[in-house]
Design a protein around this motif. Sequence first.
Motif, PDB file in Angstrom:
ATOM      1  N   ARG A  19     -66.947 -11.926  -5.821  1.00 38.10           N
ATOM      2  CA  ARG A  19     -65.600 -11.697  -6.326  1.00 38.10           C
ATOM      3  C   ARG A  19     -65.595 -10.398  -7.113  1.00 38.10           C
ATOM      4  O   ARG A  19     -66.260 -10.297  -8.148  1.00 38.10           O
ATOM      5  CB  ARG A  19     -65.152 -12.843  -7.224  1.00 38.10           C
ATOM      6  CG  ARG A  19     -63.675 -12.755  -7.612  1.00 38.10           C
ATOM      7  CD  ARG A  19     -63.363 -13.671  -8.764  1.00 38.10           C
ATOM      8  NE  ARG A  19     -61.947 -13.893  -8.938  1.00 38.10           N
ATOM      9  CZ  ARG A  19     -61.393 -14.310 -10.088  1.00 38.10           C
ATOM     10  NH1 ARG A  19     -62.163 -14.538 -11.139  1.00 38.10           N
ATOM     11  NH2 ARG A  19     -60.087 -14.505 -10.161  1.00 38.10           N
ATOM     12  N   ALA A  49     -57.452  -4.069   1.546  1.00 33.22           N
ATOM     13  CA  ALA A  49     -56.402  -5.045   1.250  1.00 33.22           C
ATOM     14  C   ALA A  49     -55.446  -4.464   0.221  1.00 33.22           C
ATOM     15  O   ALA A  49     -55.811  -3.577  -0.551  1.00 33.22           O
ATOM     16  CB  ALA A  49     -56.999  -6.346   0.722  1.00 33.22           C
ATOM     17  N   THR A  58     -49.211  -9.706   0.760  1.00 33.63           N
ATOM     18  CA  THR A  58     -50.545  -9.109   0.864  1.00 33.63           C
ATOM     19  C   THR A  58     -50.748  -8.553   2.269  1.00 33.63           C
ATOM     20  O   THR A  58     -50.061  -8.952   3.223  1.00 33.63           O
ATOM     21  CB  THR A  58     -51.646 -10.135   0.562  1.00 33.63           C
ATOM     22  OG1 THR A  58     -51.522 -11.227   1.470  1.00 33.63           O
ATOM     23  CG2 THR A  58     -51.547 -10.644  -0.869  1.00 33.63           C
ATOM     24  N   TYR A  60     -54.107  -6.975   4.921  1.00 34.35           N
ATOM     25  CA  TYR A  60     -55.549  -6.842   5.078  1.00 34.35           C
ATOM     26  C   TYR A  60     -55.886  -6.050   6.335  1.00 34.35           C
ATOM     27  O   TYR A  60     -55.162  -6.120   7.347  1.00 34.35           O
ATOM     28  CB  TYR A  60     -56.210  -8.218   5.199  1.00 34.35           C
ATOM     29  CG  TYR A  60     -56.016  -9.113   4.005  1.00 34.35           C
ATOM     30  CD1 TYR A  60     -54.930  -9.986   3.927  1.00 34.35           C
ATOM     31  CD2 TYR A  60     -56.921  -9.097   2.949  1.00 34.35           C
ATOM     32  CE1 TYR A  60     -54.743 -10.799   2.825  1.00 34.35           C
ATOM     33  CE2 TYR A  60     -56.751  -9.906   1.843  1.00 34.35           C
ATOM     34  CZ  TYR A  60     -55.656 -10.762   1.792  1.00 34.35           C
ATOM     35  OH  TYR A  60     -55.478 -11.574   0.705  1.00 34.35           O
ATOM     36  N   LYS A  65     -59.680 -10.127   7.581  1.00 31.69           N
ATOM     37  CA  LYS A  65     -58.695 -11.209   7.571  1.00 31.69           C
ATOM     38  C   LYS A  65     -59.384 -12.558   7.726  1.00 31.69           C
ATOM     39  O   LYS A  65     -60.256 -12.740   8.571  1.00 31.69           O
ATOM     40  CB  LYS A  65     -57.685 -11.014   8.703  1.00 31.69           C
ATOM     41  CG  LYS A  65     -56.665  -9.926   8.425  1.00 31.69           C
ATOM     42  CD  LYS A  65     -55.686  -9.779   9.582  1.00 31.69           C
ATOM     43  CE  LYS A  65     -54.663  -8.688   9.294  1.00 31.69           C
ATOM     44  NZ  LYS A  65     -53.733  -8.478  10.432  1.00 31.69           N
ATOM     45  N   ARG A  67     -61.356 -13.829   5.629  1.00 28.54           N
ATOM     46  CA  ARG A  67     -62.581 -13.865   4.811  1.00 28.54           C
ATOM     47  C   ARG A  67     -62.331 -13.355   3.389  1.00 28.54           C
ATOM     48  O   ARG A  67     -62.941 -13.848   2.449  1.00 28.54           O
ATOM     49  CB  ARG A  67     -63.669 -13.005   5.459  1.00 28.54           C
ATOM     50  CG  ARG A  67     -64.061 -13.456   6.851  1.00 28.54           C
ATOM     51  CD  ARG A  67     -65.296 -12.704   7.352  1.00 28.54           C
ATOM     52  NE  ARG A  67     -65.065 -11.266   7.472  1.00 28.54           N
ATOM     53  CZ  ARG A  67     -65.772 -10.337   6.829  1.00 28.54           C
ATOM     54  NH1 ARG A  67     -66.760 -10.687   6.011  1.00 28.54           N
ATOM     55  NH2 ARG A  67     -65.501  -9.044   7.017  1.00 28.54           N
ATOM     56  N   THR A  69     -59.676 -12.312   0.153  1.00 34.45           N
ATOM     57  CA  THR A  69     -58.388 -12.632  -0.454  1.00 34.45           C
ATOM     58  C   THR A  69     -58.159 -11.731  -1.654  1.00 34.45           C
ATOM     59  O   THR A  69     -58.987 -11.693  -2.579  1.00 34.45           O
ATOM     60  CB  THR A  69     -58.330 -14.093  -0.902  1.00 34.45           C
ATOM     61  OG1 THR A  69     -58.594 -14.953   0.211  1.00 34.45           O
ATOM     62  CG2 THR A  69     -56.957 -14.419  -1.477  1.00 34.45           C
ATOM     63  N   SER A  71     -55.877 -10.775  -4.953  1.00 39.46           N
ATOM     64  CA  SER A  71     -54.989 -11.442  -5.902  1.00 39.46           C
ATOM     65  C   SER A  71     -54.876 -10.590  -7.154  1.00 39.46           C
ATOM     66  O   SER A  71     -55.567  -9.578  -7.300  1.00 39.46           O
ATOM     67  CB  SER A  71     -55.513 -12.844  -6.253  1.00 39.46           C
ATOM     68  OG  SER A  71     -56.782 -12.760  -6.879  1.00 39.46           O
ATOM     69  N   GLN A  82     -61.590 -11.508  -3.598  1.00 33.59           N
ATOM     70  CA  GLN A  82     -62.540 -12.556  -3.274  1.00 33.59           C
ATOM     71  C   GLN A  82     -63.048 -12.311  -1.870  1.00 33.59           C
ATOM     72  O   GLN A  82     -62.250 -12.239  -0.925  1.00 33.59           O
ATOM     73  CB  GLN A  82     -61.869 -13.929  -3.366  1.00 33.59           C
ATOM     74  CG  GLN A  82     -62.774 -15.088  -2.972  1.00 33.59           C
ATOM     75  CD  GLN A  82     -63.907 -15.295  -3.945  1.00 33.59           C
ATOM     76  OE1 GLN A  82     -63.710 -15.247  -5.158  1.00 33.59           O
ATOM     77  NE2 GLN A  82     -65.105 -15.551  -3.425  1.00 33.59           N
TER      78      GLN A  82
END
Length: 120
Positions: A19, A49, A58, A60, A65, A67, A69, A71, A82
Amino acid sequence: QVQLVESGGGLVQAGDSLRLSCAASGRTLTEYNMGWFRQTPGKLREFVASITWSGDSTSYVDSVKGRFTISRDNAKNMGYLQMNSLKPEDTAVYYCATSALRYRSSYDYWGQGTQVTVSS
């Protein structure tokens, strides 16, 4: 002017997760879109992203995509990436970026980057 500092990179094995965090100072991230990019030696910086200022949309690159994320926590002035199911081809220096203009998807401010290395 905003300063961005990435953290959370490291050396992991294929299939592991990381992360990444992006801490902003000098200006709020609220009302500003932000994104993550990556770069390997000899290659151009690649979009990974992005997330709108409100967090309601969002985007990507196809290769991450499902896998990765993206935020954000505007209250903490932080952004995150992440990364799950990491692959050796994800190895790169990862940068976060944000715009100088409200609600725009331009990237004018950049962090110094954090290295992610994925071994096979």
